[in-house]
Design a protein around this motif. Sequence first.
Motif, PDB file in Angstrom:
ATOM      1  N   THR A  21     -11.808  -8.892 -33.669  1.00  0.00           N
ATOM      2  CA  THR A  21     -12.973  -8.147 -34.154  1.00  0.00           C
ATOM      3  C   THR A  21     -12.576  -7.325 -35.369  1.00  0.00           C
ATOM      4  N   LEU A  22     -13.469  -7.337 -36.391  1.00  0.00           N
ATOM      5  CA  LEU A  22     -13.260  -6.557 -37.612  1.00  0.00           C
ATOM      6  C   LEU A  22     -14.487  -5.698 -37.868  1.00  0.00           C
TER       7      LEU A  22
ATOM      8  N   TRP B 166      -9.176  -3.299 -37.092  1.00  0.00           N
ATOM      9  CA  TRP B 166      -8.924  -4.545 -36.378  1.00  0.00           C
ATOM     10  C   TRP B 166      -8.714  -4.255 -34.888  1.00  0.00           C
ATOM     11  N   GLN B 167      -9.237  -5.152 -34.058  1.00  0.00           N
ATOM     12  CA  GLN B 167      -9.002  -5.040 -32.619  1.00  0.00           C
ATOM     13  C   GLN B 167      -9.005  -6.452 -32.042  1.00  0.00           C
ATOM     14  N   LEU B 168      -8.027  -6.709 -31.153  1.00  0.00           N
ATOM     15  CA  LEU B 168      -7.860  -8.048 -30.586  1.00  0.00           C
ATOM     16  C   LEU B 168      -8.022  -7.989 -29.078  1.00  0.00           C
TER      17      LEU B 168
ATOM     18  N   PRO C  21       1.550  -6.334 -35.293  1.00  0.00           N
ATOM     19  CA  PRO C  21       1.874  -6.763 -33.930  1.00  0.00           C
ATOM     20  C   PRO C  21       1.057  -5.954 -32.914  1.00  0.00           C
ATOM     21  N   VAL C  22       0.571  -6.624 -31.893  1.00  0.00           N
ATOM     22  CA  VAL C  22      -0.165  -5.911 -30.837  1.00  0.00           C
ATOM     23  C   VAL C  22       0.614  -5.938 -29.516  1.00  0.00           C
ATOM     24  N   GLY C  23       1.828  -6.526 -29.527  1.00  0.00           N
ATOM     25  CA  GLY C  23       2.666  -6.571 -28.331  1.00  0.00           C
ATOM     26  C   GLY C  23       3.278  -7.935 -28.159  1.00  0.00           C
ATOM     27  N   GLY C  24       4.315  -7.987 -27.298  1.00  0.00           N
ATOM     28  CA  GLY C  24       4.937  -9.275 -27.019  1.00  0.00           C
ATOM     29  C   GLY C  24       4.000 -10.203 -26.276  1.00  0.00           C
ATOM     30  N   SER C  25       3.014  -9.639 -25.597  1.00  0.00           N
ATOM     31  CA  SER C  25       1.984 -10.419 -24.922  1.00  0.00           C
ATOM     32  C   SER C  25       0.731  -9.573 -24.843  1.00  0.00           C
ATOM     33  N   LEU C  26      -0.384 -10.232 -24.550  1.00  0.00           N
ATOM     34  CA  LEU C  26      -1.657  -9.536 -24.363  1.00  0.00           C
ATOM     35  C   LEU C  26      -2.249 -10.048 -23.063  1.00  0.00           C
TER      36      LEU C  26
ATOM     37  N   THR D  79      -7.536  -5.517 -24.245  1.00  0.00           N
ATOM     38  CA  THR D  79      -7.918  -5.333 -25.647  1.00  0.00           C
ATOM     39  C   THR D  79      -6.891  -4.428 -26.304  1.00  0.00           C
ATOM     40  N   SER D  80      -6.440  -4.811 -27.472  1.00  0.00           N
ATOM     41  CA  SER D  80      -5.425  -4.026 -28.175  1.00  0.00           C
ATOM     42  C   SER D  80      -6.016  -2.713 -28.688  1.00  0.00           C
TER      43      SER D  80
END
Length: 481
Positions: free
Chosen positions: A33-34, A52-54, A133-138, A143-144
């Motif tokens: 999302t932007l 930005w949000q993932l 980067p938002v982390g090694g995993s999601l 949601t980041s």
Amino acid sequence: MTTRRSAASVNGQRAAHGDISVSVVNDALLQLTLTSAPAGPVDLGTDITYTWQLANTGLRAVSGVTLSGAPQVYIIAPIPQQNPGQRGVLKTGQVFPAGTLYTTSALGTAPLSASWSSTAPSPLTLATRVAFPVGGSLAAGATSSAIDMIVTVPNGIDASVQMDEIGDAFGTNFVGGSITDQSGDVASNNGDGNADFNEGYVAGAGHGVIQQTPLKKLGSVLVGPSGAPAAVGPTDNNDDYTNKAVNTGIAGREPGQGTDAAGTIVYTNTIQNTGNTSDTFTIDAPTVPAGFLVEVSTNGGTSYTTVSGGGSTTLAIAFASSANILVRITEPLGKTVLTGYDTIIRAASVATPAANNKTIDRLYTGFVRLDKAFSVANGTGVGAATDPVPNAVITYTITYTNVSTSNGDANCVKLTASNVVITEDGLAGTNNWGTYTTNSGAPSDSGSGSAVIVNATKYTDTIASLAAGASAVFTFKRSIN
């Protein structure tokens, strides 16, 4: 879902059987999302904040991909840009998540194939993409945190072209397959894996949607003499001018008299779009001398529009461009000779109607004035000191003046008289001094003219150039017979 095997015999034989249950669940699903602020229009030279949000809308965790160092789930954002046009600039001093990467690789290079560095390039204008980067995993359903990216809109660009932005998210699913999503739509795992601004502005399968931020359009304009729209007149750039003179209806007319024929002159004026956007300009003539006809052509003279009497016409000019107009001015007969008549031409921005500029197209009904005078000097001892007795000397003076204006800067178009020849013939017309007088001394010119004796009763004074506002005196003397 649950699948059961039939207990019926096969080929006459009954087999042992049991129940088999298989559960099918959604794998990892990325949704990027932007959002941006302000929504616009945005002033040039100011900032836009892209957030930005993932999210992982699937039921299994997203694992990372490797750009530099340990695998991470990444949001990769190209630096916003115009299409066509210039790229924005990352604002200095921002704090990004630890492990943020930068690349200067061209947008034509796929993000996962670009060269990445944890050090921002210098200058920042070289950066083409940023990887957050938002982390090694999601985790599934997670949601980041929101990530802000502040970009400065450049000055000096065409504000009619909006700033574009679209981003990519990258990870791997449960079975190790690469997954990606692009911003701008509500679909998950919907991206082409290379946010390079060719995705378009309409949602579709296999790509996201470019988000646009409009820029504030500010019109500005200059109009002036041909090739010099920024000319400055006596006061400012609203009274610069182009001086021209008619050559009809002025022959034999004395100062104070009116012209005995109409005259027409065509002027060329240049309009410069000095605003920050492509614009259309309204052209009119707020000041027109009484009885004059003023027409404007925006197509090189193919056609003209009457602007005297309140009319106008328009001309579209691209950003940072200029264009010429022709102004045809017709002066009626009966106008006082040796006089300048001002027509004011105005160009106004449609984008910003209050933004306008003016120039003067000035028509002269002749511009070189001759004033003749004489004096008598009687040194014979007979009669008074100014009595025209035999052997007294008559001094004739012809003052010649270029009456046109000379103020304003060098870009104002001034009238210069060239190769002016003043002839004094004592036997021509109503002159009779050639019969009753004799030359006395050499003729002279107080300026740059060359005064000569042609014959016993005739003189000429040749002036190669007479600038606007210049004046000098041609003198010759005659002794009374």
